[in-house]
Design a protein around this motif. Structure first.
Motif, PDB file in Angstrom:
ATOM      1  N   ALA A   2       0.824  -1.207   0.000  1.00 33.88           N
ATOM      2  CA  ALA A   2       0.000   0.000   0.000  1.00 33.88           C
ATOM      3  C   ALA A   2       0.862   1.262   0.000  1.00 33.88           C
ATOM      4  CB  ALA A   2      -0.932  -0.003   1.211  1.00 33.88           C
ATOM      5  N   ARG A   5       2.043   2.156  -3.519  1.00 30.20           N
ATOM      6  CA  ARG A   5       0.957   2.753  -4.307  1.00 30.20           C
ATOM      7  C   ARG A   5       0.712   4.197  -3.875  1.00 30.20           C
ATOM      8  NH1 ARG A   5      -1.089  -2.336  -3.440  1.00 30.20           N
ATOM      9  NH2 ARG A   5      -2.485  -1.632  -1.790  1.00 30.20           N
ATOM     10  N   ALA A   6       0.744   4.435  -2.566  1.00 32.51           N
ATOM     11  CA  ALA A   6       0.516   5.795  -2.066  1.00 32.51           C
ATOM     12  C   ALA A   6       1.643   6.734  -2.508  1.00 32.51           C
ATOM     13  CB  ALA A   6       0.407   5.773  -0.539  1.00 32.51           C
ATOM     14  N   ARG A   9       1.172   7.619  -6.034  1.00 30.46           N
ATOM     15  CA  ARG A   9       0.098   8.596  -6.165  1.00 30.46           C
ATOM     16  C   ARG A   9       0.636  10.003  -5.901  1.00 30.46           C
ATOM     17  NH1 ARG A   9      -5.046   9.454  -2.567  1.00 30.46           N
ATOM     18  NH2 ARG A   9      -6.046  11.015  -3.852  1.00 30.46           N
ATOM     19  N   THR A  61       0.311  15.727   4.200  1.00 27.63           N
ATOM     20  CA  THR A  61      -1.128  15.466   4.050  1.00 27.63           C
ATOM     21  C   THR A  61      -1.837  16.350   3.034  1.00 27.63           C
ATOM     22  OG1 THR A  61      -1.644  16.847   5.982  1.00 27.63           O
ATOM     23  CG2 THR A  61      -1.331  14.482   6.363  1.00 27.63           C
ATOM     24  N   GLY A  65      -2.369  11.693  -1.957  1.00 25.25           N
ATOM     25  CA  GLY A  65      -1.713  10.453  -1.572  1.00 25.25           C
ATOM     26  C   GLY A  65      -0.939  10.551  -0.269  1.00 25.25           C
ATOM     27  N   LYS A  67      -1.972  11.429   2.827  1.00 27.34           N
ATOM     28  CA  LYS A  67      -2.676  10.772   3.944  1.00 27.34           C
ATOM     29  C   LYS A  67      -2.614   9.256   3.788  1.00 27.34           C
ATOM     30  CE  LYS A  67      -5.801  14.610   4.798  1.00 27.34           C
ATOM     31  NZ  LYS A  67      -7.172  15.110   4.722  1.00 27.34           N
ATOM     32  N   ASP A  68      -2.699   8.785   2.535  1.00 24.92           N
ATOM     33  CA  ASP A  68      -2.603   7.345   2.282  1.00 24.92           C
ATOM     34  C   ASP A  68      -1.240   6.797   2.716  1.00 24.92           C
ATOM     35  OD1 ASP A  68      -5.158   7.401   1.195  1.00 24.92           O
ATOM     36  OD2 ASP A  68      -4.421   7.671  -0.855  1.00 24.92           O
ATOM     37  N   CYS A  69      -0.207   7.616   2.568  1.00 22.26           N
ATOM     38  CA  CYS A  69       1.131   7.193   3.002  1.00 22.26           C
ATOM     39  C   CYS A  69       1.158   6.975   4.512  1.00 22.26           C
ATOM     40  CB  CYS A  69       2.181   8.234   2.618  1.00 22.26           C
ATOM     41  SG  CYS A  69       2.527   8.344   0.859  1.00 22.26           S
ATOM     42  N   LEU A  71      -1.397   6.299   6.463  1.00 21.65           N
ATOM     43  CA  LEU A  71      -2.212   5.120   6.754  1.00 21.65           C
ATOM     44  C   LEU A  71      -1.452   3.832   6.428  1.00 21.65           C
ATOM     45  CD1 LEU A  71      -5.642   6.407   5.391  1.00 21.65           C
ATOM     46  CD2 LEU A  71      -5.002   6.104   7.798  1.00 21.65           C
ATOM     47  N   ALA A  72      -0.705   3.853   5.331  1.00 19.76           N
ATOM     48  CA  ALA A  72       0.066   2.673   4.933  1.00 19.76           C
ATOM     49  C   ALA A  72       1.218   2.398   5.899  1.00 19.76           C
ATOM     50  CB  ALA A  72       0.605   2.853   3.515  1.00 19.76           C
ATOM     51  N   TRP A  86      -2.618  11.839  14.067  1.00 20.43           N
ATOM     52  CA  TRP A  86      -2.225  10.606  13.397  1.00 20.43           C
ATOM     53  C   TRP A  86      -1.470   9.814  14.454  1.00 20.43           C
ATOM     54  CZ3 TRP A  86      -4.217   9.623   8.844  1.00 20.43           C
ATOM     55  CH2 TRP A  86      -4.590  10.682   8.017  1.00 20.43           C
TER      56      TRP A  86
END
Length: 176
Positions: A2, A5-6, A9, A61, A65, A67-69, A71-72, A86
């Motif tokens: 993940a 992918r982040a 992005r 953030t 992408g 925020k996805d980083c 989360l990953a 976070w």
């Protein structure tokens, strides 16, 4: 993974190379601190980031992408003492994500550091007249070395720092 992918992005979102670099370095520092300073009692400050942090907002953030980083990396979007943060919970799956993500970020950071060699510039520097070429010539030709050592500039450098010659000779096996 993940995180890959982040990161793609973020990279592919039209973000400048410098903004991507800053995002990556910030994420790396966050993950490194959270992972390496893990301590159930005193390490919570390294596992918690205020969402109001201007640094995190500006460098991570706000980017597509970003925020996805986080989360990953195992961070969750939560509230701590009434403030959005976070946070990496003390749960095995999140800790594993953090360490795995840190490995990915280290690889990405290494890729940023690898700069291809400009062969034309390298060749120019190694020809006679370039710094590396001059040093090479001095080490392989006694006449060239003698010529260089007679120049006023080099004589002044040597007289002001005699240890420089000893240091140069001891650091270059070719000069022995």
């Amino acid at each position: 993974m993940a995180l890959n992918r982040a990161l793609e992005r973020v990279r592919g979102s039209g973000t400048s190379h410098e903004a991507f670099r800053e995002c990556l370095l910030t994420l790396h520092k966050i993950a490194e601190n959270a992972a390496q300073k893990w301590n159930p009692t005193s390490g919570a400050k390294y596992r918690t980031i205020k969402q109001s942090s201007a640094t995190i907002t500006g460098k991570v953030t706000d980017l597509p992408g970003g925020k996805d980083c986080l989360l990953a990396l195992g961070f969750i979007d939560t509230v701590d003492e009434g403030e959005p943060v976070w946070k990496v919970p003390q749960d095995r799956a999140c800790v594993d994500k953090l360490w795995d993500g840190l490995a990915v970020l280290r690889e990405e950071k290494d890729r940023l550091a690898n700069v291809p060699v400009d062969q034309a510039k390298s060749d120019a520097a190694n020809r006679g007249g370039g710094l590396e070429g001059t040093i090479r010539d001095m080490l392989t030709s006694p006449a060239k070395l003698n010529s260089i050592l007679r120049t006023p500039f080099v004589r002044q450098m040597i007289s002001s720092n005699p240890d420089m010659v000893e240091g140069l000779i001891s650091s270059m096996p070719e000069a022995r």
